[in-house]
Design an enzyme around this catalytic site. Structure first.
Site, mmCIF file in Angstrom:
data_model
loop_
_atom_site.group_PDB
_atom_site.id
_atom_site.type_symbol
_atom_site.label_atom_id
_atom_site.label_comp_id
_atom_site.label_asym_id
_atom_site.label_seq_id
_atom_site.Cartn_x
_atom_site.Cartn_y
_atom_site.Cartn_z
ATOM 1 N N ASN A 162 -11.327 33.434 -5.214
ATOM 2 C CA ASN A 162 -11.342 32.363 -4.202
ATOM 3 C C ASN A 162 -10.378 31.209 -4.513
ATOM 4 O O ASN A 162 -9.994 30.472 -3.613
ATOM 5 C CB ASN A 162 -12.767 31.870 -3.932
ATOM 6 N N LYS A 185 -7.384 38.121 -16.794
ATOM 7 C CA LYS A 185 -7.769 39.224 -15.910
ATOM 8 C C LYS A 185 -8.116 38.625 -14.555
ATOM 9 O O LYS A 185 -9.160 38.001 -14.381
ATOM 10 C CB LYS A 185 -8.987 39.982 -16.444
ATOM 11 N N ALA A 187 -9.051 38.603 -10.420
ATOM 12 C CA ALA A 187 -9.958 39.405 -9.590
ATOM 13 C C ALA A 187 -9.185 40.528 -8.902
ATOM 14 O O ALA A 187 -7.992 40.380 -8.615
ATOM 15 C CB ALA A 187 -10.615 38.505 -8.550
ATOM 16 N N GLY A 238 -16.787 32.808 -12.021
ATOM 17 C CA GLY A 238 -17.237 33.862 -11.107
ATOM 18 C C GLY A 238 -18.702 33.690 -10.801
ATOM 19 O O GLY A 238 -19.245 32.580 -10.880
ATOM 20 N N GLU A 260 -18.062 29.018 -15.553
ATOM 21 C CA GLU A 260 -18.049 28.251 -14.297
ATOM 22 C C GLU A 260 -18.593 29.189 -13.238
ATOM 23 O O GLU A 260 -17.899 30.112 -12.801
ATOM 24 C CB GLU A 260 -16.618 27.836 -13.941
ATOM 25 N N CYS A 294 -17.231 27.482 -4.675
ATOM 26 C CA CYS A 294 -18.476 27.293 -5.429
ATOM 27 C C CYS A 294 -19.073 25.916 -5.174
ATOM 28 O O CYS A 294 -20.251 25.707 -5.407
ATOM 29 C CB CYS A 294 -18.190 27.484 -6.909
ATOM 30 N N GLU A 392 -26.402 31.431 -2.273
ATOM 31 C CA GLU A 392 -25.032 30.980 -2.015
ATOM 32 C C GLU A 392 -24.538 31.709 -0.750
ATOM 33 O O GLU A 392 -24.669 32.926 -0.655
ATOM 34 C CB GLU A 392 -24.186 31.382 -3.227
HETATM 35 P P1 NAP Z 1 -17.426 37.891 -9.606
HETATM 36 O O1 NAP Z 1 -17.765 39.122 -8.898
HETATM 37 O O2 NAP Z 1 -18.349 37.388 -10.655
HETATM 38 O O3 NAP Z 1 -15.955 38.104 -10.183
HETATM 39 C C1 NAP Z 1 -15.269 37.120 -10.917
HETATM 40 C C2 NAP Z 1 -14.346 37.803 -11.909
HETATM 41 O O4 NAP Z 1 -15.143 38.544 -12.836
HETATM 42 C C3 NAP Z 1 -13.388 38.815 -11.280
HETATM 43 O O5 NAP Z 1 -12.199 38.835 -12.017
HETATM 44 C C4 NAP Z 1 -14.142 40.123 -11.452
HETATM 45 O O6 NAP Z 1 -13.307 41.261 -11.471
HETATM 46 C C5 NAP Z 1 -14.764 39.916 -12.822
HETATM 47 N N1 NAP Z 1 -15.949 40.746 -13.046
HETATM 48 C C6 NAP Z 1 -16.793 41.292 -12.145
HETATM 49 N N2 NAP Z 1 -17.766 41.984 -12.775
HETATM 50 C C7 NAP Z 1 -17.518 41.865 -14.099
HETATM 51 C C8 NAP Z 1 -18.184 42.346 -15.268
HETATM 52 N N3 NAP Z 1 -19.299 43.067 -15.207
HETATM 53 N N4 NAP Z 1 -17.650 42.041 -16.476
HETATM 54 C C9 NAP Z 1 -16.536 41.288 -16.564
HETATM 55 N N5 NAP Z 1 -15.870 40.811 -15.499
HETATM 56 C C10 NAP Z 1 -16.360 41.081 -14.280
HETATM 57 O O7 NAP Z 1 -17.265 36.663 -8.613
HETATM 58 P P2 NAP Z 1 -16.384 36.610 -7.280
HETATM 59 O O8 NAP Z 1 -17.166 37.176 -6.190
HETATM 60 O O9 NAP Z 1 -15.023 37.153 -7.514
HETATM 61 O O10 NAP Z 1 -16.206 35.046 -7.126
HETATM 62 C C11 NAP Z 1 -17.087 34.272 -6.433
HETATM 63 C C12 NAP Z 1 -18.063 33.575 -7.362
HETATM 64 O O11 NAP Z 1 -17.342 32.710 -8.236
HETATM 65 C C13 NAP Z 1 -19.015 32.707 -6.604
HETATM 66 O O12 NAP Z 1 -20.321 32.835 -7.103
HETATM 67 C C14 NAP Z 1 -18.476 31.302 -6.859
HETATM 68 O O13 NAP Z 1 -19.446 30.303 -6.727
HETATM 69 C C15 NAP Z 1 -17.955 31.429 -8.243
HETATM 70 N N6 NAP Z 1 -16.943 30.387 -8.530
HETATM 71 C C16 NAP Z 1 -17.282 29.377 -9.390
HETATM 72 C C17 NAP Z 1 -16.365 28.367 -9.653
HETATM 73 C C18 NAP Z 1 -16.715 27.254 -10.594
HETATM 74 O O14 NAP Z 1 -15.808 26.568 -11.036
HETATM 75 N N7 NAP Z 1 -17.972 27.045 -10.925
HETATM 76 C C19 NAP Z 1 -15.107 28.381 -9.043
HETATM 77 C C20 NAP Z 1 -14.799 29.416 -8.168
HETATM 78 C C21 NAP Z 1 -15.744 30.419 -7.931
HETATM 79 P P3 NAP Z 1 -13.191 42.231 -10.193
HETATM 80 O O15 NAP Z 1 -12.664 41.406 -9.096
HETATM 81 O O16 NAP Z 1 -12.230 43.250 -10.680
HETATM 82 O O17 NAP Z 1 -14.578 42.741 -9.944
#
Ligand code: NAP
Length: 488
Positions: A162, A185, A187, A238, A260, A294, A392
Site C-alpha cells: 500500500n 522483500k 510485496a 504489514g 508496523e 493502516c 480493518e
Molecule cells: P501482509 O499480507 O502482511 O504482507 C506484508 C508483507 O509481508 C508482504 O511483503 C508480504 O509478501 C509479506 N508476507 C506475507 N505473508 C508472510 C509470511 N508468512 N512471512 C513473511 N512475510 C510475509 O500485509 P498486506 O496486505 O500486504 O498489507 C496491508 C497491511 O499492512 C494492513 O494490515 C496495514 O494496516 C498494514 N500496514 C501497516 C503500516 C504501519 O506502518 N503500521 C503501514 C502500511 C501498511 P507477499 O505480498 O508476497 O505475500
C-alpha cells in the site's frame, strides 16, 4: 488525461530483474510471477521468482558490503542518501506511474508518496551525523566509561503494497544512515516500484551489495531471512496476522524485530469542532489510497447534536471524489489492490446494512466493471455489533456513529485490539489535551488528518506492533549500544 510517460527508463517491463549485489537477475530457474494492473486486470509484467538461493546470495552480498559501508564516515553515507533522494525527485513521475500501474494508487497521490518517501532520505542523511555516544561518570578516579553506537549489521525489510516506496525508504533510510546494509522483500503486488527504486540505487553509486531487492516466493525468502544468522534485524510492515507469525519465527535466533502492523483508527468529531475542517479531514483520512492505509479513519464518531449536519457536509464532499483508472490525472479514487479487497469491503457493507446501517452514498462497484473498484461510501446508523467497527476495512467506506459524552467516546475509541492512529476534532483546548492523553494510540491527529512526517515517530501500541519509524527514534533499532569501560 492519462499520465504522459510513454517509456520507462528505470525498468524494462519486458525484462524485469531482481537486484542482488549490483547485478540484475532476469532469468531464474523457478520462472516468474505476474503483476496485474488493478484498474484494468491486465498483466503489466512478469517478475523473476526469487527464492532461498537468491536471498542467501543477497544476504552474503550485504554482509560483504557491510565491511566497507559501515566504515564510511557519517558524512559520506549522508552524501549517498542525498544523491538517492535527488534521483527520486528527478524521477518522481516515473516512479509514481509504475506504482500506480501495479497497485492502483491514484497518480497524483503516488507522486505525493514519492516525495514523502524521499523525505526519509533527507531526514536520515541528517540523522547519520547525529549518532552521538555518551560518557558516564566513573566510580573510581582511574576509570573512564563510554557508550558508543555501532550499526547492527545486515538487516532485512519486508514491505507491504500500500506504500510501495515510502515503506522502503522509511526502513532503508535509517538503516543505511546507521551503517547497515541489507535486503528488501517487497510485496508480491508491488515489486516493480521496488525494482525501479533499485535502479536509482544503482545510479546513485551506492556500492554493490549495500541494497538488494528480492521478490518471489514469500515463504522461501522470509525463511532464509529468519534462519540466516547473518541477518541481525528485521523490520516488517504489514498485517497483524503475519506480524504475529514473525514474532514466533524471530525467537529462534532472537533477531531484533520491529513491527508496523494494522490499525482501526477512530475519528472523533466533538460538538464544538469546526465541521467544515472536520469533514475535510475525514475525507482525507478515510479516502486516501482508496481507504487502504493502516492509519485510515475506520470508525467515525460524531457527537449526537451535530451528526446530521456533519453527515450532510461530508457526503457533499464525498460526492465530488472522482473514481477511475488510477493513471488518469483527475482521479482521486483508484481501484482496490485486488479482488479480495473488493470482496472484503462488500462483505462489511452488506453486514452493516443487514444490521441496520443506512447507505448515504456509494455502496456498489459503480459502473467501472474492468477493475477492482468500489465507490466511496458513507454509512449512517452504524453500531458496535457491525464487522466494520471491529475489523480493518482497507477500502473506501466511512461508517458514521454517534456519541454523547467524552467518557463514552474515549471508552469506545479505545475498545480495540489495535493502537496505531486516532483523530479528534475539537476547538476546546482542555478537551483536546485530555482526550489526546486518554487515547491509547501511537499517533494522534488533533484537528489534523495527515500527521505523518519523516521527522516524527510513527508506530503503534498493542496489536498494531512495536518499534517506531521516522523521527530520531527511527534509527535506534539499527544501532547497538556498546559500553566500554577503560581503566587507565
Ligand atoms: P501482509 O499480507 O502482511 O504482507 C506484508 C508483507 O509481508 C508482504 O511483503 C508480504 O509478501 C509479506 N508476507 C506475507 N505473508 C508472510 C509470511 N508468512 N512471512 C513473511 N512475510 C510475509 O500485509 P498486506 O496486505 O500486504 O498489507 C496491508 C497491511 O499492512 C494492513 O494490515 C496495514 O494496516 C498494514 N500496514 C501497516 C503500516 C504501519 O506502518 N503500521 C503501514 C502500511 C501498511 P507477499 O505480498 O508476497 O505475500
Amino acid at each position: 488525461m492519462m499520465t504522459t510517460i510513454k517509456e520507462f527508463t528505470l525498468i524494462d517491463l519486458e525484462n524485469v530483474g531482481l537486484f542482488v549485489n549490483g547485478e540484475w537477475l532476469t532469468s531464474l530457474k523457478e520462472g516468474t510471477f505476474s503483476v496485474e494492473n488493478p484498474s484494468t486486470k491486465k498483466i503489466v509484467a512478469h517478475v523473476p521468482k526469487g527464492g532461498q538461493k537468491e536471498t542467501e546470495k543477497a544476504i552474503a552480498a550485504a554482509h560483504d558490503a557491510f565491511q566497507t559501508w559501515s566504515k564510511l564516515t557519517a558524512q559520506e553515507r549522508a552524501d549517498y542518501l542525498l544523491k538517492l533522494r535527488d534521483l527520486m525527485h528527478d524521477h518522481k513521475e516515473e516512479l509514481a506511474t509504475i506504482m500506480s500501474l501495479e497497485m492502483g494508487k491514484a497518480f497524483l497521490e503516488a507522486v505525493g508518496e514519492v516525495t514523502y518517501a524521499a523525505s526519509f532520505l533527507t531526514w536520515y542523511a541528517e540523522e547519520a551525523r547525529r549518532i552521538y555516544g555518551e560518557t558516564i561518570p566513573a566510580s573510581s578516579p582511574n576509570k573512564r566509561l563510554f557508550v558508543v553506537k555501532q550499526p547492527v549489521g545486515v538487516v532485512a525489510a519486508i514491505t507491504p503494497w500500500n506504500f510501495p516506496v515510502a515503506m522502503m525508504t522509511r526502513k532503508l533510510g535509517p538503516a543505511l544512515a546507521a551503517g547497515c546494509t541489507g535486503i528488501v522483500k517487497p510485496a508480491s503486488q508491488s515489486p516493480l516500484t521496488a525494482l525501479a527504486f533499485a535502479k536509482l540505487v544503482e545510479m546513485s553509486g551506492i556500492p554493490n551489495g549495500v541494497v538488494n531487492i528480492v521478490a518471489g516466493s514469500t515463504k522461501e525468502i522470509s525463511d532464509e531471512i529468519f534462519n540466516n544468522p547473518i541477518v541481525k534485524k528485521i523490520s516488517f510492515t504489514g498485517s497483524t496476522e503475519v506480524g504475529k507469525e514473525l514474532v514466533v519465527q524471530s525467537a529462534n535466533q532472537l533477531k531484533k524485530l520491529s513491527l508496523e502492523l494494522g490499525g482501526h483508527a477512530p475519528f472523533i468529531v466533538f460538538e464544538d469542532a469546526d465541521l467544515e475542517k472536520a469533514a475535510e479531514g475525514a475525507l482525507a483520512s478515510k479516502f486516501r489510497n482508496a481507504g487502504q492505509t493502516c492509519v485510515c479513519a475506520n470508525r467515525i464518531y460524531v457527537h449526537k447534536n451535530i451528526k446530521d449536519e456533519f453527515a450532510k457536509i461530508f457526503v457533499e464532499k464525498v460526492k465530488q471524489l472522482k473514481m477511475g483508472d488510477s493513471l488518469a490525472k483527475n482521479v482521486e479514487i483508484g481501484p482496490l489492490v485486488n479482488e479480495e479487497g473488493v470482496i472484503k469491503v462488500k462483505a462489511q457493507v452488506e453486514d452493516a446494512v443487514n444490521k441496520g446501517a443506512k447507505i448515504l452514498i456509494g455502496g456498489t462497484n459503480g459502473n467501472l466493471k474492468n477493475g477492482y473498484f468500489f465507490e466511496p461510501t458513507v454509512l449512517d446508523n452504524v453500531t458496535n455489533d457491525m464487522d466494520i467497527m471491529k475489523e480493518e476495512t482497507f477500502g473506501p467506506v466511512a461508517p458514521l456513529t454517534i456519541f454523547e459524552s467524552d467518557e463514552e467516546v474515549i471508552q469506545e475509541a479505545n475498545n480495540t485490539k489495535y493502537g496505531l492512529a486516532a483523530y479528534l476534532y475539537t476547538a476546546d483546548l482542555k478537551r483536546a489535551i485530555t482526550v489526546s492523553e486518554a487515547l491509547n494510540f501511537g499517533i494522534i491527529g488533533l484537528n489534523d488528518a495527515l500527521p505523518g512526517v519523516a521527522q516524527a515517530p510513527f508506530g503503534g501500541m498493542n496489536e498494531s506492533g512495536y518499534g517506531r519509524e521516522g523521527g530520531h527514534q527511527g534509527i535506534r533499532d539499527y544501532l547497538e549500544e556498546k559500553y566500554i569501560s577503560l581503566e587507565l
